[in-house]
Design an enzyme around this catalytic site. Structure first.
Site, PDB file in Angstrom:
ATOM      1  N   TYR A 175       0.868  -1.190   0.000  1.00  0.00           N
ATOM      2  CA  TYR A 175       0.000   0.000   0.000  1.00  0.00           C
ATOM      3  C   TYR A 175       0.893   1.224   0.000  1.00  0.00           C
ATOM      4  O   TYR A 175       1.908   1.280   0.700  1.00  0.00           O
ATOM      5  CB  TYR A 175      -0.890   0.018   1.247  1.00  0.00           C
ATOM      6  CG  TYR A 175      -1.632   1.330   1.421  1.00  0.00           C
ATOM      7  CD1 TYR A 175      -2.896   1.509   0.859  1.00  0.00           C
ATOM      8  CD2 TYR A 175      -1.064   2.388   2.128  1.00  0.00           C
ATOM      9  CE1 TYR A 175      -3.565   2.721   0.996  1.00  0.00           C
ATOM     10  CE2 TYR A 175      -1.730   3.593   2.268  1.00  0.00           C
ATOM     11  CZ  TYR A 175      -2.983   3.752   1.697  1.00  0.00           C
ATOM     12  OH  TYR A 175      -3.637   4.946   1.843  1.00  0.00           O
ATOM     13  N   GLU A 263      -3.372   7.579  -4.098  1.00  0.00           N
ATOM     14  CA  GLU A 263      -3.402   6.332  -3.322  1.00  0.00           C
ATOM     15  C   GLU A 263      -3.284   5.166  -4.289  1.00  0.00           C
ATOM     16  O   GLU A 263      -4.113   5.020  -5.197  1.00  0.00           O
ATOM     17  CB  GLU A 263      -4.695   6.217  -2.516  1.00  0.00           C
ATOM     18  CG  GLU A 263      -4.735   4.955  -1.655  1.00  0.00           C
ATOM     19  CD  GLU A 263      -6.044   4.838  -0.877  1.00  0.00           C
ATOM     20  OE1 GLU A 263      -6.001   4.802   0.359  1.00  0.00           O
ATOM     21  OE2 GLU A 263      -7.110   4.777  -1.523  1.00  0.00           O
TER      22      GLU A 263
END
Length: 455
Positions: A175, A263
């Protein structure tokens, strides 16, 4: 938990803030509604922070975010957008010719996360499956954990290459996001070894697996910082070098397009040790769109609340909510107090609407029409402080708007005006002959709302 000072200083708070500020439109809206209905209106300062025009963002689709990333040298999972099954098959053939991929991933393009959980991301192993899956997804109402109950209609899909191919090593998912840490006023790279899952879950259960790297605005991202990120992710060899390059290019994209958030979940280490963005969630700072013309053209108003779009076009700051009492107020602080008032009266606000400092008849009428487009509105509370604008002018605007709209207004109207010429304003409303209720005190307005909705 957000009210706890010590919690707000933890890493989990940073994750909470990130998702609060920069989530997709519908998830963003759900969080705002949760603040209002569950956490308590005393925290509306958070919500005001989100709706303040200084901090608004424009969401774009995954394929658009990937286009931006690729232009800055970020390796991406390649794909082609399709608007119908025929285009989907053609895209799959083109991808096979260009990349050699035999399988294809069909991904619904909507402004919401959790698409896979709602059936919006599927793997096709041949062209027939590409056509069948595209036909299933395009036009469907996709319901995910981040959409409303009715979901979002899918207008297009991204046909992407399969990047989970076998090779010399195991694939790994990470992530990574870039955003502003508002506590320090510095950009921050947040990353974790636990990619491909909800980062909130990681923060709650294994916060030690989330790392952050703050960037000094005077010098920008330094090479040692990018190398530290790659090291903390457990990479070595070519994958390490690839990650260093990936981080540098990602940060350049974030800065270059005036984003409020990038993101990437997941960032994939392929079986041949390449690093690429498999997904991309991007929010652009609205205030920078004047110098980002190409990105401004990426706006898809079909993904936005149509009432909010209309309100924005006429210069009204409007946010749709779930309640039954419409609000028309000037100033965000008074708007929050008004919503407190509605809450304390036992009801829920249907919207946030700030008419600004020029509440003339035309503007009031426009605000009325926008509020009444919500079928759940059962009453409207107008709460105006006459500072820049005189109360009698606002009162005349309310009366004129009511006359112009005629039978279009079928719900009770409660008006509270305080400030310059408030007494004259009350007389205007009381003597107008219109079924408009006037109030002087906050509590009086609350009592009238309650009386109007409990008849």
């Amino acid at each position: 938990r957000a009210t706890n000072g010590s919690y707000c200083r933890t890493l989990e708070k940073k994750v909470f803030e990130q998702k609060l500020v920069a989530e997709s439109g519908n998830s963003f809206l759900k969080i705002k509604k949760k603040i209002v209905s569950e956490i308590g209106l005393n925290l509306l300062f958070l919500w005001h922070f989100l709706t303040d025009k200084r901090y608004t963002t424009m969401n774009i689709h995954e394929y658009q975010g990937k286009e931006i990333l690729a232009s800055y040298g970020v390796r991406i999972q390649r794909g082609i957008v399709a608007n119908n099954p025929v285009e989907a098959v053609a895209a799959a053939k083109q991808l096979t010719a260009e990349t050699g991929t035999g399988w294809h991933v069909i991904k619904a393009q909507v402004h919401a996360g959790g698409r896979g959980k709602g059936g919006g991301v599927k793997l096709a192993k041949n062209l027939q499956q590409v056509e069948e899956i595209a036909e299933q997804i395009i036009g469907m109402q996709l319901i995910t954990p981040q959409t409303s109950a009715e979901g979002k209609k899918v207008h297009k899909v991204l046909i992407a290459e399969d990047v989970y191919y076998p090779g010399e090593s195991e694939t790994s998912e990470f992530y990574m996001s870039v955003l502003l840490n508002r506590a320090t006023g510095r950009n921050m790279i947040m990353y974790s070894t636990e990619g491909g899952m909800d980062i909130e879950e990681v923060a709650e259960h294994t916060p030690h697996l989330i790392f952050t790297e703050e960037i000094d605005p005077a010098v920008g991202l330094q090479g040692f910082q990018a190398r530290r990120i790659a090291f903390n992710l457990g990479l070595s060899g070519n994958a390490f070098k690839e990650m260093v390059k990936f981080v540098d290019s990602l940060y350049n994209a974030y800065i270059g397009c005036d984003a409020s958030m990038f993101e990437i979940n997941p960032v994939l280490k392929t079986s041949d040790n390449k690093i690429m963005a498999v997904d991309a969630k991007v929010n652009i700072d609205d205030n920078a769109l004047y110098r980002q013309a190409k990105i401004a053209d990426m706006r898809d108003i079909r993904e936005e609340n149509p009432i909010e779009v209309e309100a924005k076009e006429v210069g009204l700051n409007y946010v749709d909510l779930d309640g039954t009492v419409g609000c028309m107020v000037n100033g965000a602080g008074l708007a929050m107090a008004t919503m407190d008032l509605i809450k304390y009266a036992g009801f829920e606000p249907a919207n946030f609407l700030d008419v600004g400092g020029t509440a003339d008849a035309k503007r009031v009428e426009t605000a009325f029409r926008i509020i009444l487009k919500d079928p759940n509105v059962e009453a409207i509370l107008i709460n105006i402080f006459g500072g820049i604008v005189r109360c009698d002018r606002v009162a005349q605007g309310v009366v004129d708007a009511y006359k112009n709209m005629g039978d279009a207004i079928k719900v009770p109207i409660i008006v509270r005006l305080q400030g310059t010429n408030a007494e004259i304003a009350k007389e205007l409303i009381d003597n107008s002959g219109m079924p408009i209720l006037s109030a002087v005190q906050f509590q009086e307005a609350a009592d009238q709302v309650k009386a109007a909705l409990t008849k």
